[in-house]
Design a protein around this motif. Structure first.
Motif, PDB file in Angstrom:
ATOM      1  N   TRP A 259       0.824  -1.216   0.000  1.00 38.10           N
ATOM      2  CA  TRP A 259       0.000   0.000   0.000  1.00 38.10           C
ATOM      3  C   TRP A 259       0.850   1.254   0.000  1.00 38.10           C
ATOM      4  CZ3 TRP A 259      -0.529   3.899   3.638  1.00 38.10           C
ATOM      5  CH2 TRP A 259      -0.262   3.637   4.984  1.00 38.10           C
ATOM      6  N   TRP A 260       2.085   1.140   0.549  1.00 40.73           N
ATOM      7  CA  TRP A 260       2.965   2.318   0.472  1.00 40.73           C
ATOM      8  C   TRP A 260       3.359   2.579  -0.982  1.00 40.73           C
ATOM      9  CZ3 TRP A 260       6.882   0.231   4.672  1.00 40.73           C
ATOM     10  CH2 TRP A 260       6.181   0.073   5.890  1.00 40.73           C
ATOM     11  N   ARG A 261       3.652   1.497  -1.705  1.00 36.79           N
ATOM     12  CA  ARG A 261       4.005   1.656  -3.125  1.00 36.79           C
ATOM     13  C   ARG A 261       2.820   2.228  -3.896  1.00 36.79           C
ATOM     14  NH1 ARG A 261       4.797  -3.381  -4.424  1.00 36.79           N
ATOM     15  NH2 ARG A 261       6.840  -3.401  -3.438  1.00 36.79           N
ATOM     16  N   ARG A 262       1.661   1.681  -3.580  1.00 40.72           N
ATOM     17  CA  ARG A 262       0.442   2.170  -4.235  1.00 40.72           C
ATOM     18  C   ARG A 262       0.276   3.678  -4.009  1.00 40.72           C
ATOM     19  NH1 ARG A 262      -4.352  -0.347  -5.383  1.00 40.72           N
ATOM     20  NH2 ARG A 262      -5.614   1.088  -6.594  1.00 40.72           N
TER      21      ARG A 262
ATOM     22  N   ARG B 233       2.728   5.813  -3.259  1.00 42.24           N
ATOM     23  CA  ARG B 233       3.801   6.573  -3.927  1.00 42.24           C
ATOM     24  C   ARG B 233       3.407   6.946  -5.350  1.00 42.24           C
ATOM     25  NH1 ARG B 233       7.213   2.874  -1.662  1.00 42.24           N
ATOM     26  NH2 ARG B 233       7.791   1.814  -3.580  1.00 42.24           N
ATOM     27  N   TRP B 234       2.658   6.057  -5.989  1.00 40.22           N
ATOM     28  CA  TRP B 234       2.306   6.275  -7.398  1.00 40.22           C
ATOM     29  C   TRP B 234       0.803   6.516  -7.536  1.00 40.22           C
ATOM     30  CZ3 TRP B 234       6.558   7.375  -9.751  1.00 40.22           C
ATOM     31  CH2 TRP B 234       7.747   6.803  -9.297  1.00 40.22           C
ATOM     32  N   TYR B 235       0.213   7.086  -6.509  1.00 32.15           N
ATOM     33  CA  TYR B 235      -1.250   7.266  -6.488  1.00 32.15           C
ATOM     34  C   TYR B 235      -1.694   8.215  -7.603  1.00 32.15           C
ATOM     35  CZ  TYR B 235      -5.604   6.768  -3.820  1.00 32.15           C
ATOM     36  OH  TYR B 235      -6.852   6.428  -3.398  1.00 32.15           O
TER      37      TYR B 235
ATOM     38  N   CYS C 192       3.677   9.851   0.546  1.00 34.49           N
ATOM     39  CA  CYS C 192       2.862  11.040   0.295  1.00 34.49           C
ATOM     40  C   CYS C 192       3.708  12.082  -0.433  1.00 34.49           C
ATOM     41  CB  CYS C 192       2.334  11.616   1.612  1.00 34.49           C
ATOM     42  SG  CYS C 192       1.059  10.584   2.363  1.00 34.49           S
ATOM     43  N   ASP C 193       3.085  12.766  -1.375  1.00 34.24           N
ATOM     44  CA  ASP C 193       3.828  13.721  -2.193  1.00 34.24           C
ATOM     45  C   ASP C 193       4.326  14.904  -1.371  1.00 34.24           C
ATOM     46  OD1 ASP C 193       3.236  12.195  -4.484  1.00 34.24           O
ATOM     47  OD2 ASP C 193       1.240  13.104  -4.567  1.00 34.24           O
ATOM     48  N   LEU C 194       3.508  15.345  -0.454  1.00 35.00           N
ATOM     49  CA  LEU C 194       3.838  16.506   0.375  1.00 35.00           C
ATOM     50  C   LEU C 194       3.594  16.122   1.827  1.00 35.00           C
ATOM     51  CD1 LEU C 194       1.915  19.107  -1.821  1.00 35.00           C
ATOM     52  CD2 LEU C 194       4.411  18.892  -1.658  1.00 35.00           C
ATOM     53  N   ALA C 195       4.242  16.820   2.745  1.00 36.15           N
ATOM     54  CA  ALA C 195       4.037  16.501   4.162  1.00 36.15           C
ATOM     55  C   ALA C 195       4.066  17.783   4.984  1.00 36.15           C
ATOM     56  CB  ALA C 195       5.119  15.536   4.646  1.00 36.15           C
TER      57      ALA C 195
ATOM     58  N   ASP D 110       4.693  12.030 -10.689  1.00 33.99           N
ATOM     59  CA  ASP D 110       5.462  10.856 -11.121  1.00 33.99           C
ATOM     60  C   ASP D 110       6.824  11.282 -11.657  1.00 33.99           C
ATOM     61  OD1 ASP D 110       3.240   9.436 -10.436  1.00 33.99           O
ATOM     62  OD2 ASP D 110       2.868   8.587 -12.423  1.00 33.99           O
ATOM     63  N   ALA D 111       6.831  12.369 -12.420  1.00 37.96           N
ATOM     64  CA  ALA D 111       8.088  12.828 -13.021  1.00 37.96           C
ATOM     65  C   ALA D 111       9.102  13.195 -11.938  1.00 37.96           C
ATOM     66  CB  ALA D 111       7.824  14.022 -13.934  1.00 37.96           C
TER      67      ALA D 111
END
Ligand code: ACO
Length: 268
Positions: A91-94, A96-98, A121-124, A214-215
């Motif tokens: 689920w962490w991988r999922r 990362r590429w959500y 998460c993209d941002l924190a 993603d990029a």
């Protein structure tokens, strides 16, 4: 099982919460399985533009569940151990590429395995009072589950080494200084800050958001030439999902003069 993760969707934002406050939201196999289901359910919903991951109670997540994830799983043998790892890392991988942009809203304790979803998460954004630690060394293991990779990716090597070897927890302010999170704010402003950030993202073209997030992750490990090539192709692939967005963005600026891209997003 359904109780281990809570969520609701409000005004385009999916608020997903680790929901084992009595256990400081540590991640059990049950929680990991449920989180994957929740991510599945929310990913392509039309009414979800941004996903925020936070925790109920005083913790964001106190890492892996030492009893259910480690001791009880190991007692069942290697197959069970590998399955539990697949479910957590899965689920962490999922995440990362959500498909949608994601924000970790770190409201409290964040330890060890918690660095997996933190990095995903993209941002924190953290509360200044949140506490972050690679506590693995304190109970006798190395920071696995990607946690060592997370700190080496995000923070300077000396700080990463100190963090991993001492097991000392740092607060949200220090985590922001080290760039483990984007910023830290007082606890009573945390939700407002995250909501404001989510609203900025909600104004953007969603195809461009996915291509961009993603990029940023992909090019980190590419040579310049490979990145240049990848980015051309990624944009051309994005065009196949939305061939009009960028043209409209140009039109509203050049012809209509209704906005300035340097100062905000075009109207969709
Ligand atoms: N695994 C299993 N149970 C846990 C975990 C965990 N990671 N974290 C907390 N709990 C349980 C406690 O055993 C306790 O259970 P009980 O009520 O049945 O006795 C309950 O959650 C509350 O925990 P307390 O320690 O009483 O809460 P407190 O607020 O005083 O402390 C803190 C919070 C500092 C987070 C503490 O619970 C702690 O150190 N937890 C472990 C953190 C950690 O090192 N996690 C593992 C990282 S390594 C890895 O993830 C691979």
């Amino acid at each position: 099982m359904s109780d281990t993760v809570a969520f609701d969707v409000v005004d385009g934002i999916a608020w997903v919460r680790f929901n084992r406050p009595d256990k400081r939201n540590c991640m059990s196999p049950t929680l990991n399985r449920r989180m994957m289901e929740v991510l599945d359910e929310l990913e392509y919903r039309q009414d979800v533009g941004v996903l925020v991951l936070s925790g109920e109670g005083t913790a964001w997540s106190a890492g892996m569940d030492l009893k259910e994830y480690f001791r009880e799983t190991e007692a069942k043998g290697l197959g069970a151990t590998r399955q539990a790892q697949r479910e957590a890392y899965g689920w962490w991988r999922r995440l990362r590429w959500y498909q949608k942009p994601t924000i970790a809203m770190v409201n409290g304790w964040c330890f060890g395995g918690g660095y997996g979803p933190l990095y995903a998460c993209d941002l924190a954004i953290a509360s200044e009072e949140a506490k972050f630690g690679l506590s693995e060394i304190n109970w006798g293991i190395l920071p696995g589950g990607g946690a060592t990779k997370v700190v080496v990716d995000l923070i300077p090597l000396r700080d990463a080494m100190y963090h991993a070897l001492t097991g000392e927890a740092i607060d949200g302010r220090k985590a922001a200084e080290w760039r483990l999170v984007n910023e830290a704010v007082p606890a009573d402003q945390l939700k407002d800050r995250v909501t404001a950030l989510a609203k900025v993202l909600l104004e953007k073209n969603p195809v461009a958001l996915k291509a961009t997030k993603d990029a940023v992750r992909r090019v980190k490990e590419m040579t310049y030439d490979n990145a240049e090539d990848y980015l051309v192709r990624a944009q051309e692939a994005a065009n196949s999902y939305d061939n009009d967005g960028r043209k409209e963005g140009i039109r509203q600026f050049i012809d209509e003069k209704s906005y300035k891209p340097g100062l905000g997003a075009y109207k969709r």
